[in-house]
Design a protein around this motif. Structure first.
Motif, PDB file in Angstrom:
ATOM      1  N   LEU A  82       0.822  -1.215   0.000  1.00 46.45           N
ATOM      2  CA  LEU A  82       0.000   0.000   0.000  1.00 46.45           C
ATOM      3  C   LEU A  82       0.860   1.271   0.000  1.00 46.45           C
ATOM      4  CD1 LEU A  82      -2.792  -1.122   2.494  1.00 46.45           C
ATOM      5  CD2 LEU A  82      -2.989  -0.839   0.007  1.00 46.45           C
ATOM      6  N   GLY A  83       2.166   1.096   0.019  1.00 41.43           N
ATOM      7  CA  GLY A  83       3.069   2.226  -0.077  1.00 41.43           C
ATOM      8  C   GLY A  83       3.285   2.982   1.221  1.00 41.43           C
ATOM      9  N   PHE A  84       3.027   2.347   2.365  1.00 39.60           N
ATOM     10  CA  PHE A  84       3.231   3.008   3.659  1.00 39.60           C
ATOM     11  C   PHE A  84       4.710   3.055   4.035  1.00 39.60           C
ATOM     12  CE2 PHE A  84      -1.211   1.405   5.005  1.00 39.60           C
ATOM     13  CZ  PHE A  84      -1.812   2.439   4.299  1.00 39.60           C
ATOM     14  N   PHE A  85       5.436   2.021   3.666  1.00 34.31           N
ATOM     15  CA  PHE A  85       6.861   1.933   3.971  1.00 34.31           C
ATOM     16  C   PHE A  85       7.463   0.887   3.033  1.00 34.31           C
ATOM     17  CE2 PHE A  85       4.374  -0.497   7.095  1.00 34.31           C
ATOM     18  CZ  PHE A  85       4.753  -1.784   6.769  1.00 34.31           C
ATOM     19  N   HIS A  86       8.782   0.851   2.997  1.00 40.31           N
ATOM     20  CA  HIS A  86       9.476  -0.181   2.223  1.00 40.31           C
ATOM     21  C   HIS A  86      10.830  -0.447   2.858  1.00 40.31           C
ATOM     22  CE1 HIS A  86      12.151   2.681   0.038  1.00 40.31           C
ATOM     23  NE2 HIS A  86      11.142   3.510   0.246  1.00 40.31           N
ATOM     24  N   TYR A  87      11.468  -1.493   2.389  1.00 34.67           N
ATOM     25  CA  TYR A  87      12.736  -1.930   2.957  1.00 34.67           C
ATOM     26  C   TYR A  87      13.823  -1.932   1.897  1.00 34.67           C
ATOM     27  CZ  TYR A  87       9.801  -3.627   6.756  1.00 34.67           C
ATOM     28  OH  TYR A  87       8.911  -3.707   7.796  1.00 34.67           O
ATOM     29  N   HIS A  88      15.019  -1.636   2.333  1.00 35.48           N
ATOM     30  CA  HIS A  88      16.214  -1.838   1.513  1.00 35.48           C
ATOM     31  C   HIS A  88      17.015  -2.946   2.185  1.00 35.48           C
ATOM     32  CE1 HIS A  88      16.230   2.664   0.113  1.00 35.48           C
ATOM     33  NE2 HIS A  88      15.097   2.055  -0.156  1.00 35.48           N
ATOM     34  N   TYR A  89      17.891  -3.557   1.472  1.00 31.35           N
ATOM     35  CA  TYR A  89      18.817  -4.563   1.999  1.00 31.35           C
ATOM     36  C   TYR A  89      18.104  -5.800   2.537  1.00 31.35           C
ATOM     37  CZ  TYR A  89      21.693  -0.396   1.777  1.00 31.35           C
ATOM     38  OH  TYR A  89      22.327   0.747   1.356  1.00 31.35           O
ATOM     39  N   GLU A  90      17.068  -6.238   1.832  1.00 32.98           N
ATOM     40  CA  GLU A  90      16.376  -7.450   2.241  1.00 32.98           C
ATOM     41  C   GLU A  90      17.349  -8.625   2.213  1.00 32.98           C
ATOM     42  OE1 GLU A  90      15.247  -5.520  -0.321  1.00 32.98           O
ATOM     43  OE2 GLU A  90      13.079  -5.249  -0.146  1.00 32.98           O
ATOM     44  N   VAL A  91      17.146  -9.557   3.116  1.00 32.82           N
ATOM     45  CA  VAL A  91      17.977 -10.760   3.123  1.00 32.82           C
ATOM     46  C   VAL A  91      17.625 -11.622   1.918  1.00 32.82           C
ATOM     47  CG1 VAL A  91      18.541 -12.865   4.403  1.00 32.82           C
ATOM     48  CG2 VAL A  91      18.305 -10.695   5.617  1.00 32.82           C
ATOM     49  N   PHE A  92      16.344 -11.680   1.600  1.00 34.18           N
ATOM     50  CA  PHE A  92      15.852 -12.412   0.431  1.00 34.18           C
ATOM     51  C   PHE A  92      15.152 -11.421  -0.490  1.00 34.18           C
ATOM     52  CE2 PHE A  92      15.671 -15.244   4.140  1.00 34.18           C
ATOM     53  CZ  PHE A  92      16.596 -16.197   3.731  1.00 34.18           C
ATOM     54  N   PRO A  93      15.517 -11.367  -1.764  1.00 27.64           N
ATOM     55  CA  PRO A  93      15.052 -10.275  -2.620  1.00 27.64           C
ATOM     56  C   PRO A  93      13.589 -10.349  -3.069  1.00 27.64           C
ATOM     57  CG  PRO A  93      16.321 -11.815  -3.918  1.00 27.64           C
ATOM     58  CD  PRO A  93      16.419 -12.268  -2.484  1.00 27.64           C
ATOM     59  N   LEU A  94      12.958 -11.472  -3.005  1.00 27.85           N
ATOM     60  CA  LEU A  94      11.619 -11.579  -3.578  1.00 27.85           C
ATOM     61  C   LEU A  94      10.501 -11.442  -2.555  1.00 27.85           C
ATOM     62  CD1 LEU A  94      12.209 -14.353  -6.252  1.00 27.85           C
ATOM     63  CD2 LEU A  94      12.033 -11.888  -6.571  1.00 27.85           C
ATOM     64  N   THR A  95      10.823 -10.891  -1.402  1.00 26.77           N
ATOM     65  CA  THR A  95       9.794 -10.683  -0.399  1.00 26.77           C
ATOM     66  C   THR A  95       9.499  -9.194  -0.280  1.00 26.77           C
ATOM     67  OG1 THR A  95      11.424 -10.514   1.375  1.00 26.77           O
ATOM     68  CG2 THR A  95      10.515 -12.707   0.926  1.00 26.77           C
ATOM     69  N   ALA A  96       8.269  -8.883   0.084  1.00 32.65           N
ATOM     70  CA  ALA A  96       7.880  -7.486   0.272  1.00 32.65           C
ATOM     71  C   ALA A  96       8.011  -7.086   1.729  1.00 32.65           C
ATOM     72  CB  ALA A  96       6.439  -7.283  -0.204  1.00 32.65           C
ATOM     73  N   ASN A  97       8.496  -8.005   2.563  1.00 32.41           N
ATOM     74  CA  ASN A  97       8.692  -7.686   3.974  1.00 32.41           C
ATOM     75  C   ASN A  97      10.134  -7.995   4.359  1.00 32.41           C
ATOM     76  OD1 ASN A  97       8.375 -10.468   3.800  1.00 32.41           O
ATOM     77  ND2 ASN A  97       7.202 -10.643   5.658  1.00 32.41           N
ATOM     78  N   TYR A  98      10.534  -7.472   5.498  1.00 30.92           N
ATOM     79  CA  TYR A  98      11.891  -7.710   5.983  1.00 30.92           C
ATOM     80  C   TYR A  98      11.843  -8.958   6.857  1.00 30.92           C
ATOM     81  CZ  TYR A  98      16.540  -6.624   7.727  1.00 30.92           C
ATOM     82  OH  TYR A  98      17.874  -6.674   8.042  1.00 30.92           O
ATOM     83  N   LEU A  99      12.179 -10.099   6.283  1.00 28.39           N
ATOM     84  CA  LEU A  99      12.000 -11.387   6.940  1.00 28.39           C
ATOM     85  C   LEU A  99      12.652 -11.506   8.316  1.00 28.39           C
ATOM     86  CD1 LEU A  99      12.107 -13.951   4.003  1.00 28.39           C
ATOM     87  CD2 LEU A  99      10.152 -13.034   5.210  1.00 28.39           C
ATOM     88  N   PRO A 100      13.879 -11.010   8.513  1.00 28.49           N
ATOM     89  CA  PRO A 100      14.423 -11.147   9.873  1.00 28.49           C
ATOM     90  C   PRO A 100      13.512 -10.490  10.922  1.00 28.49           C
ATOM     91  CG  PRO A 100      16.160 -10.511   8.373  1.00 28.49           C
ATOM     92  CD  PRO A 100      14.869 -10.428   7.601  1.00 28.49           C
ATOM     93  N   TRP A 101      12.865  -9.408  10.548  1.00 25.90           N
ATOM     94  CA  TRP A 101      12.010  -8.669  11.478  1.00 25.90           C
ATOM     95  C   TRP A 101      10.677  -9.370  11.674  1.00 25.90           C
ATOM     96  CZ3 TRP A 101      12.768  -5.012  14.896  1.00 25.90           C
ATOM     97  CH2 TRP A 101      11.716  -4.237  15.351  1.00 25.90           C
ATOM     98  N   SER A 102       9.968  -9.667  10.581  1.00 26.82           N
ATOM     99  CA  SER A 102       8.589 -10.152  10.713  1.00 26.82           C
ATOM    100  C   SER A 102       8.477 -11.648  11.016  1.00 26.82           C
ATOM    101  CB  SER A 102       7.779  -9.808   9.470  1.00 26.82           C
ATOM    102  OG  SER A 102       8.341 -10.371   8.316  1.00 26.82           O
ATOM    103  N   ILE A 103       9.443 -12.456  10.592  1.00 30.45           N
ATOM    104  CA  ILE A 103       9.279 -13.890  10.875  1.00 30.45           C
ATOM    105  C   ILE A 103      10.202 -14.410  11.973  1.00 30.45           C
ATOM    106  CG2 ILE A 103       8.500 -14.376   8.517  1.00 30.45           C
ATOM    107  CD1 ILE A 103      11.156 -15.962   8.199  1.00 30.45           C
ATOM    108  N   ILE A 104      11.134 -13.582  12.427  1.00 30.91           N
ATOM    109  CA  ILE A 104      12.038 -14.061  13.483  1.00 30.91           C
ATOM    110  C   ILE A 104      12.025 -13.119  14.692  1.00 30.91           C
ATOM    111  CG2 ILE A 104      14.407 -14.679  14.079  1.00 30.91           C
ATOM    112  CD1 ILE A 104      13.149 -16.658  12.171  1.00 30.91           C
ATOM    113  N   VAL A 105      12.430 -11.884  14.523  1.00 35.16           N
ATOM    114  CA  VAL A 105      12.617 -10.985  15.666  1.00 35.16           C
ATOM    115  C   VAL A 105      11.313 -10.759  16.425  1.00 35.16           C
ATOM    116  CG1 VAL A 105      13.253  -8.639  16.358  1.00 35.16           C
ATOM    117  CG2 VAL A 105      14.657  -9.870  14.692  1.00 35.16           C
TER     118      VAL A 105
END
Length: 181
Positions: A82-105
């Motif tokens: 929805l364009g509220f925020f975005h991430y740079h330096y994703e661990v995995f390039p094909l995700t729209a979320n920052y995986l270390p944050w949303s699935i681990i931390v």
């Protein structure tokens, strides 16, 4: 142009943008210190969880943890799309979320909060948890160039994380499990 062609054209543009994103990730993200930060946070969070979790309550905590993973990931993807925020330096390039944050931390911190002083007031714990992540964690990710706010406010994350924590607390307290026979 018929409806099918419109959808096909849109799909082709999406594929082209995803290919561009992979190329940008390969050239400007992969193996940067921010990328390594994500990898290390991901691995350390898993190792800390495996070492310090309450082993007698692992299944119960994981039940709540998976709920948190699902909520955090879906909301992260929605916020990004929805364009509220975005991430740079994703661990995995094909995700729209920052995986270390949303699935681990986030889930690991929730599970530790759930197992630490389990009889403490869950609302107070949810406010502390949410404040730590919303007003320290997200600004840190922003400061190091990973998290970029477009039209979002840390306070929105604060409220959402309180709700997620309280539901996770509710789930971890359930006793309605029968063995499958």
């Amino acid at each position: 142009m018929n409806k099918s062609q419109i959808f096909d054209d849109h799909f082709s543009r999406e594929i082209q943008l995803k290919n561009e994103k992979i190329q940008i990730w390969l050239e400007h993200s992969l193996f940067t210190w921010q990328w390594w930060f994500g990898v290390i946070v991901l691995l350390l969070s898993i190792l800390i969880w495996l070492k310090f979790r309450n082993k007698n309550s692992t299944d119960r905590l994981l039940y709540s943890g998976f709920f948190v993973v699902i909520c955090a990931s879906i909301l992260d993807i929605l916020g990004h799309n929805l364009g509220f925020f975005h991430y740079h330096y994703e661990v995995f390039p094909l995700t729209a979320n920052y995986l270390p944050w949303s699935i681990i931390v986030i889930p690991v911190i929730v599970m530790f909060f759930l197992q630490y002083k389990p009889n403490a007031n869950p609302f107070i714990k949810s406010v502390i948890f949410s404040a730590l992540l919303s007003f320290i964690g997200l600004p840190l990710l922003s400061f190091i160039g990973i998290y970029h706010i477009v039209k979002w406010n840390y306070f929105y994350s604060f409220i959402i994380l309180i709700i997620i924590y309280l539901i996770a607390h509710f789930l971890v307290q359930r006793d309605n499990f029968d063995k499958i026979t």
